[in-house]
Design a protein around this motif. Sequence first.
Motif, short mmCIF file in Angstrom:
data_model
loop_
_atom_site.label_atom_id
_atom_site.label_comp_id
_atom_site.label_asym_id
_atom_site.label_seq_id
_atom_site.Cartn_x
_atom_site.Cartn_y
_atom_site.Cartn_z
N ALA A 1 0.83 -1.21 0.00
CA ALA A 1 0.00 0.00 0.00
C ALA A 1 0.86 1.26 0.00
O ALA A 1 0.51 2.25 -0.65
CB ALA A 1 -0.93 0.00 1.21
N GLN A 2 1.98 1.22 0.69
CA GLN A 2 2.89 2.37 0.73
C GLN A 2 3.50 2.60 -0.65
O GLN A 2 3.61 3.74 -1.11
CB GLN A 2 3.98 2.14 1.77
N ALA B 1 2.21 1.64 -3.54
CA ALA B 1 1.15 2.02 -4.46
C ALA B 1 0.64 3.43 -4.21
O ALA B 1 0.02 4.03 -5.09
CB ALA B 1 -0.01 1.02 -4.37
N ALA B 2 0.89 3.98 -3.02
CA ALA B 2 0.41 5.33 -2.70
C ALA B 2 1.13 6.41 -3.49
O ALA B 2 0.60 7.50 -3.67
CB ALA B 2 0.55 5.59 -1.20
N GLY B 3 2.33 6.12 -3.97
CA GLY B 3 3.02 7.06 -4.84
C GLY B 3 3.92 8.05 -4.16
O GLY B 3 4.42 7.82 -3.07
N HIS C 1 5.45 8.96 -0.31
CA HIS C 1 5.35 7.81 0.59
C HIS C 1 6.63 6.97 0.61
O HIS C 1 6.76 6.07 1.43
CB HIS C 1 4.15 6.95 0.23
N SER D 1 7.02 5.39 -13.04
CA SER D 1 5.81 4.60 -12.86
C SER D 1 6.10 3.19 -13.38
O SER D 1 6.34 3.01 -14.58
CB SER D 1 4.65 5.22 -13.63
N ALA E 1 3.44 0.90 -8.92
CA ALA E 1 4.20 1.93 -8.20
C ALA E 1 4.23 3.18 -9.07
O ALA E 1 4.99 3.23 -10.04
CB ALA E 1 5.60 1.44 -7.90
N TRP F 1 8.27 5.26 -8.31
CA TRP F 1 9.38 4.47 -7.79
C TRP F 1 10.67 5.28 -7.96
O TRP F 1 10.98 5.75 -9.05
CB TRP F 1 9.48 3.16 -8.56
N ARG G 1 9.70 7.87 8.82
CA ARG G 1 8.70 7.29 9.73
C ARG G 1 8.74 7.96 11.10
O ARG G 1 7.72 8.08 11.75
CB ARG G 1 8.94 5.79 9.89
#
Length: 169
Positions: free
Chosen positions: A9-10, A12-14, A17, A34, A69, A72, A166
């Motif tokens: 999910a991280q 794919a969030a773009g 992230h 991408s 992604a 990336w 983080r």
Amino acid sequence: MPVITLPAAQVAAGAGHLPPVCPRHGEPATEQRSIKLISKPPAWAAIFILGGGILYLIIVLALRKTVKAPAWPWCATCSAQRKKLLAIGLPLLAVGLLLVFGAIAMNSDASAVLALLGIVVLLAGTIVAARGGQLPVTGALVSGDGQYVEVKQGSDRFLMALNRGRTRV
């Protein structure tokens, strides 16, 4: 070089992230690409190659997990590695094709040897050019359950940048 595991999910969030550091080489990202990351086929699926390529292809496509992604991190080393492998592999493919078609056109005693040489060069070109694809250059694969993206031979610098991001949240 550690294996880096990122939540799908991280990835794919773009943009925003992932840190602007190449996960594989640890260099600053020169661009965000991408790419579509995929999982490895299960090892047991290889037996179906003997039954025909189509059956293997159907099984692999049915079981494949994909993560898109949109951003990336891609560094200068990734670009250079990709260009180098494609610059070697694509001409090998062209030479292999010329050798095979030249052997067919010659129709002499040396045709079989020339055709075999052409097939070997074609195979080598295919392997080198395939290693120049975006997925092999990134070294990233989706886990079998599709929940994580794993970067084999990841960079410690990427991990440090990821952990810094983080702690700020």
